[in-house]
Write an enzyme that holds these catalytic residues in place. Structure first.
Site, short mmCIF file in Angstrom:
data_model
loop_
_atom_site.label_atom_id
_atom_site.label_comp_id
_atom_site.label_asym_id
_atom_site.label_seq_id
_atom_site.Cartn_x
_atom_site.Cartn_y
_atom_site.Cartn_z
N LYS A 1 -39.03 -43.59 -13.36
CA LYS A 1 -38.34 -44.24 -14.44
C LYS A 1 -36.83 -44.56 -13.95
O LYS A 1 -36.21 -43.62 -13.86
CB LYS A 1 -38.62 -43.64 -15.73
N GLY B 1 -29.63 -36.46 -12.87
CA GLY B 1 -28.85 -36.78 -14.03
C GLY B 1 -28.21 -35.86 -14.31
O GLY B 1 -27.70 -34.90 -13.69
N SER B 2 -27.85 -35.72 -15.68
CA SER B 2 -26.92 -34.90 -16.41
C SER B 2 -27.59 -33.56 -16.51
O SER B 2 -28.63 -33.33 -16.76
CB SER B 2 -26.22 -35.45 -17.64
N GLU C 1 -27.11 -31.61 -19.01
CA GLU C 1 -27.53 -31.49 -20.38
C GLU C 1 -29.05 -31.77 -20.36
O GLU C 1 -29.81 -31.34 -20.94
CB GLU C 1 -26.62 -32.41 -21.38
N GLY D 1 -31.01 -32.38 -17.98
CA GLY D 1 -31.77 -31.37 -17.00
C GLY D 1 -32.37 -29.97 -17.62
O GLY D 1 -33.40 -29.79 -17.54
N GLU E 1 -31.50 -32.35 -9.87
CA GLU E 1 -30.26 -32.76 -9.38
C GLU E 1 -29.36 -33.13 -10.03
O GLU E 1 -29.47 -34.16 -11.01
CB GLU E 1 -30.38 -33.57 -8.28
N CYS F 1 -22.23 -37.39 -8.72
CA CYS F 1 -22.55 -36.10 -9.02
C CYS F 1 -21.87 -35.14 -8.33
O CYS F 1 -21.12 -34.07 -8.59
CB CYS F 1 -23.81 -35.76 -9.39
N GLU G 1 -17.26 -32.41 -16.36
CA GLU G 1 -17.87 -33.42 -15.47
C GLU G 1 -17.18 -34.84 -16.16
O GLU G 1 -17.67 -35.23 -17.17
CB GLU G 1 -19.07 -33.62 -14.95
#
Lengths: 306, 514, 347
Positions: free
Chosen positions: B219, B271-272, B274, B276, B293, B327, B424
């Site tokens: 996705k 992704g973030s 949060e 994750g 990651e 990131c 971040e």
């Protein structure tokens, strides 16, 4: 002045920053990717011509050859008087008078290589005589070579003293100090030599004699411009830069201008602070300008060889 | 500059005296460098006339382009112009279910039975085809995501291609990868990727998964789905067995359906932090394997003995590469106090040459912020930084009227406790702190919940190794920054996630070691 | 009225007499019993010194900060000892995690060779306590040693074998410490003028719920691989009879293992694990045995600090018991980080 007496205190120079070769080369390569088109390209090429030190430094140089070069410098393209003139012509001391006469009334300066060019391997007194004579003949600018042997042997004081003495011998003439970067072995030493030359009084620092390969490269030029920038930050004094040898194509010249623009800004985008040591470059630049004007790719024989 | 002969030491002392005096006055008496328009670059737009973006993209399930059962579509826009680029199908639970079923079927019936060397050849085929179409992928990447064409052209595409090449070679050498231990594939991999490197992340996910013998449901992010969908078209052209790669588009809900699908064996998420954590909770108690990651707040540490001009390039690339939507961005600059004024001066001068604007212009250095949402987040954090008393410097360049833009920005006088030093930002915003000793640098660098990457700049080899061993980060760039390679494992410590991507170590994420 | 008073008085007197007789009888009976007991079960000998078992935190033997304890008693026939084991609390977990955290950097910074030597020293210490460990295993109550009932009579041999395998496992991992890099690291041949490599590194503090059976081998197999790579450990021993674990911590204490590298807490998993799983200083969880919903919740709680969670099921547990089981990188690697380093190559 010719030698350092035993009573002299040791030479202590401010340290030079270290250089990372890979990142330096990466930056130089990244700047080569700037896309220079249309008006920018034309303006850049015209500027490049005005920055050229049209050079002939051969054993077979004759007054005739030098005069031909002078006329090319004054009016690089017969069909377009708005192009040029070049910044200077660069010749051996023996041809300074010839050039001076040929260029009379023009803005084109006469630069002369001196100091036992290109090896620099002569006694200092001879080198200084060489300089003084060239200045007497009318040279506006002196291109000296540093003693690479001394530089590599760690005799930085000797190199410094020679530059300082040469600067003194120049009088009113501007001093360009040739580092002969191709013989210095590493970017760190090139950086050190650049700092040394500026501290000792150079008005310009220059990569090469053109007799040694590699000569000017984009990373070396970038490195020397960065040294100039640090010196400017610290002193407010603007030192000029001259890559010489190896700049053969219009595309390369534009790449160098990009490096100047993005390292030292507008002030250095001028013949007073940036020069190309050039012989083959001029015709390629002219060809590209004609291509931009006409839209057709040019043939090399469309342009006079000198 | 010398009027009469002096001893060398006198001369040097004189000049040194002058230098140090100027050094002291530097803050007031700055000889400025003028980065003006005396010789400016003409627009150099990349051509867009040699391909077409589809008006509408369906879901790529089981080798076919299928209309979403939800019948709903969303649009993807260009963040640099806000123009609509295409309509994208929104996959709901039943679409996700169909995609997982297709992947399962392809795994059981075909992919797991295929000779490893044939899997390898399929991946080589994808790599080659991607090389042939690299430019159009790069252009679409820049249109859809806002990143400068020079980055999508010179970084995203070459790396994506390299990832397929690299993993193609692993497919038939997995028996050698784990010290002789046998491995088997996991099954169906659910992969969710972010919007900052849309195609590259798809390659990072798909290539190792397929090489290891898994099938995939991927996705892409809802703001940047186009290149993943083009990759699906390319995979179709490469004649991969239907169902081996499935692409479902949608937002968080689609992702959640994929993560929670009971027939998924592996979840890989980039992704973030949060999201994750949410995924980690969601797979708790299941047998699904997970790699994450996540975010970062990398320290980029510059010592006084560093190659300063190159360090400046590393700082610039570290934070402004891809508008800081990275990131592993070097978003915390830690400078040895003794060189801070000089380094910051160099940094500001270098920032003055950054060209912000049209992502498709070949001379653009900093493109558009990926979305309005991201722009709002950056603005909020920058405002917090200003409130907390940090000094802000932003380049004063004209920004386009349409689209989402933020000027490259540096904060100085940032305290370790402030939000801009801890959170971040994921934008072109650098927070600068100073340190006095190497220990202090290590302490400050490690004082973060994240641990994805770090940078160290010094000329001293032993210091590099010391720092590299003390920094709690998955990637340490010494005298360089933001370098990636398929042979080089990438991934985080701490809340930056777990698992590695790339290299032999990266294969572990997609196999079970028997 | 008077009559009734008399009756009452007589009754009272009779009652008192009866009581006297009763007491006399009891006295005689007790004396006889004690006499018999002494003559059959004891000779006159020195009074033994019983051990007060403690938890092992930060290299020290401590009681629970909560002051609580629980009673442990093995089968009466073989194990007369009654022990009050400290019952670990939330705060004990907190304290142990802190000392483990403080011990971690220096443990990881030791050379792998040194860590290997210390683990070998641990094996030596266990070897010299073989009989004590085996004796302890042999008397563990059924609660502590699952399935022991079916092996009635095999206890001593089984126990001796378990100790032996546990010692050998320490020796195995002792030699693993300085092999990890060779096995897991890589040079990364990147496309460019950079030298890149990837090395395994320690993760940090790892929380462990050790398998309840086999108790010693389970604890050793859960803890030792995790510390080979430089991690420190807080282990929850949730068995009803953790006496052997306690004896093992005495081996740890005499093995040159720095205090805080391994911390062992006894108590109930449902009481302790949630605090360990939520503790943000804990970087990894190694969960053994069937923890059911407790294990799932620990995974969920662990996500708050993105913990590396590894759950070991029955297959792993039965592997532990075999001589060459629970060996290899599979028990080490989940609790290692990989660090990739890049550096330019240029003049």
């Amino acid at each position: 002045m010719s030698s350092r007496g035993a009573d002299r205190a040791p030479l202590i120079l401010p340290p030079s920053p270290t250089v990372d070769a890979v990142a330096l080369e990466e930056r130089a390569a990244a700047l080569a990717k700037r896309s220079i088109k249309k008006a920018t390209k034309i303006a850049g090429l015209r500027l490049a011509i005005r920055m050229m030190d049209l050079t002939t430094l051969e054993g077979k140089d004759t007054p005739g050859k030098v005069r031909a070069l002078c006329s090319k410098a004054m009016r690089p393209l017969d069909s377009d008087p708005t192009i040029g003139p070049c910044a200077a012509i660069c010749v051996y001391p023996n041809f300074v008078s010839v050039a001076k006469a040929a260029l009379a009334g023009s803005q084109v300066l006469v630069a002369s290589v001196a100091t036992a060019f290109p090896s620099g391997q002569s006694p200092l007194s001879i080198k200084l005589d060489d300089v003084r004579r060239a200045v007497e003949f009318g040279a506006d600018e002196i291109d000296m070579v540093i003693d690479r042997g001394a530089m590599l042997a760690g005799e930085t004081a000797k190199v410094f003293d020679e530059i300082a003495a040469t600067k003194e011998a120049c009088g009113q003439a501007h001093l360009k100090v040739i580092l002969e970067t191709g013989e210095l072995g590493s970017y760190d030493v090139i950086r050190r030599a650049s700092d040394l030359a500026m501290l000792a009084g150079a008005d310009f620092i220059k990569t090469s004699t053109g007799k040694i390969q590699p000569a000017a490269t984009p990373p070396v030029t970038l490195l020397m411009l960065e040294a100039i920038r640090d010196y400017y930050y610290a002193t407010g004094r603007k030192i000029g830069m001259k890559p010489a040898g190896g700049v053969r194509t219009a595309k390369q010249a534009l790449h160098y201008l990009v490096i100047v623009k993005e390292t030292l800004g507008d002030d250095w985008l001028a013949p007073s602070l940036f020069r190309f040591g050039a012989s083959a470059l001029l015709n390629d630049v002219l060809m590209q300008l004609e291509k931009e004007r006409t839209g057709a790719y040019q043939a090399s024989d469309d342009f006079s060889k000198d | 500059m010398l009027t009469k002969p002096q001893t060398t030491s006198q001369r040097i002392d004189g000049r040194m005296g002058k230098l140090s005096k100027i050094e002291k006055k530097r803050e007031h008496e700055k000889p400025a460098i003028v980065f003006g328009n005396q010789w400016d670059y003409a627009p150099a737009p990349e051509a867009t006339d040699f391909f077409k973006i589809g008006k509408r993209y369906e879901l790529f399930i089981g080798g076919k382009w299928q209309k979403p059962r939800s019948k709903s579509y969303f649009t993807t826009i260009s963040p640099s112009s806000e123009a609509v680029l295409a309509e994208i199908a929104e996959a709901d639970d039943s679409d996700v279910d169909a995609a997982v079923m297709a992947a399962r079927h392809a795994y059981d019936r075909y992919w797991s039975r295929l000779l490893p060397s044939d899997r390898s050849k399929y991946l080589f085929r994808i790599a080659r085809a991607l090389q042939e179409k690299a430019r159009q992928f790069a252009v679409v990447e820049s249109m859809d995501g806002g990143k400068p064409i020079k980055e999508s052209r010179d970084v995203d595409l070459p790396l994506a291609i390299a990832h397929f090449f690299y993993h193609a070679g692993w497919a038939d050498k997995l028996d050698l990868a784990f010290q002789g231990r046998a491995v088997r594939p996991l099954g169906v991999a659910a992969q969710i990727i972010p919007w900052n490197f849309p195609l590259l992340m798809a390659a990072w996910k798909i290539a190792p998964a397929l090489a290891c013998g898994n099938t995939v449901v991927l996705k892409p992010a809802e703001t940047t789905p186009l290149t993943a969908l083009m990759l699906a078209e390319l995979i179709e052209e490469c004649d991969l067995p239907p169902g081996v790669v499935n692409i479902v588009t949608g937002a968080g809900k689609t992702g959640a359906a994929l993560v929670n699908h009971p027939d998924v064996n592996k979840v890989a998420f980039t992704g973030s932090t949060e999201v994750g954590k949410r995924i980690q909770r969601a797979v708790a108690g299941t047998s699904k394997r997970l790699t994450l990651e996540l975010g970062g707040k990398a320290a980029n540490i510059v010592f006084a003995d560093a190659p300063l001009d190159q360090a400046v390039e590393g700082i610039i690339g570290g934070i402004f590469f891809n508008q800081g939507h990275v990131c592993c961005a070097g978003s915390r600059l830690l400078v040895e106090e003794s060189i801070a004024p000089l380094l910051l001066r160099k940094l500001r001068d270098r920032m003055a040459t950054l060209r912000v604007g049209d992502p498709l212009d070949k001379n653009t250095d900093v493109g558009a912020i990926n979305s309005q949402m991201q722009l709002d987040k950056i603005r909020e954090l920058v405002a917090a930084g200003e409130r907390e008393g940090a000094e802000r410097f932003s380049v004063s360049c004209p920004l386009p009227k349409k689209g989402f833009w933020f000027p490259p920005t540096v904060f100085t006088n940032v305290s370790l406790s402030s939000r801009i030093a801890r959170e971040e930002i994921f934008g072109p915003v650098l927070s600068t702190l100073t340190f006095r000793t190497p220990d202090e640098a290590i302490e400050k660098a490690n004082n973060s919940v994240y641990g994805l990457s770090a940078g160290v700049w010094t000329d001293k080899g032993s210091k590099i190794f010391h720092m590299a061993s003390k920094l709690r980060a998955g990637v340490v760039w010494a005298n360089t920054f933001n370098k990636f390679d398929p042979t080089s494992p990438f991934g985080g410590y701490k809340e930056s996630g777990f698992g590695r991507e790339g290299g032999r170590q990266g294969l572990s994420a997609y196999v079970e070691v028997v | 009225m008077a009559r009734s008073k008399v009756v009452k008085k007589v009754a009272k007197q009779a009652e008192a007499k009866l009581k006297q007789a009763d007491a006399a009888f009891v006295r005689v009976k007790v004396a006889a019993e004690v006499e018999q007991s002494l003559s059959t079960s004891r000779t006159i000998e020195r009074v033994t010194v019983n051990k007060a078992y403690k938890m092992y935190i930060g290299g020290a033997f401590v009681r629970s900060e909560s002051g609580r304890s629980f009673r442990v008693k093995g089968p009466k026939s073989t194990d007369p000892e009654v022990v009050n084991m400290p019952r670990g609390s939330r705060k004990d977990i907190r304290d142990a995690v802190l000392v483990a955290k403080n011990a971690q950097a220096s443990w990881a910074a030791r050379t792998p060779f040194n860590r290997g030597q210390i683990l070998y020293r641990l094996a030596e210490m266990m070897e010299s306590r073989r009989s004590e460990l085996a004796m302890s295993l042999g008397r563990e109550g059924r609660e502590g040693r699952e399935g022991r009932e079916g092996r009635e009579g095999q206890g001593a041999a089984d126990a001796a074998r378990e100790v032996q395998v546990a010692i050998d496992r320490c020796v195995y991992y002792s030699g693993m410490c300085d092999k990890l890099s060779a096995l897991l690291a890589s040079h990364n041949p990147v496309s460019g003028p950079h030298f890149g490599f990837t090395l395994p590194e320690s993760l940090g503090v790892v929380g462990i719920v050790s398998p309840t059976s086999p108790s010693l081998l389970g604890l050793v197999s859960a803890v030792v691989p995790v510390i080979t790579g430089g991690n420190t450990v807080v282990a929850i021993v949730a068995s009803g009879d953790p006496r052997t674990a306690a004896i093992w911590t005495e081996c740890l204490a005499t093995s040159d293992l720095p205090g805080g590298v391994v911390n062992v807490i006894y108590g109930q998993a449902d009481e302790l694990l949630p605090h360990m799983a939520k503790h943000r200083e804990v970087s990894g969880l190694s969960l053994w045995g069937d923890l059911g919903a407790l294990g799932v919740q620990a995974e969920i709680d662990g996500a708050d600090s993105v913990k590396r969670v590894r759950r070991y099921g029955d297959a792993d547990r039965s592997l532990i018991a075999t001589e060459d089981g629970a060996r290899g990188l599979g028990y080490v690697e989940p609790f290692l980080e990989f660090k990739t380093v890049w550096h330019p190559m240029g003049m």
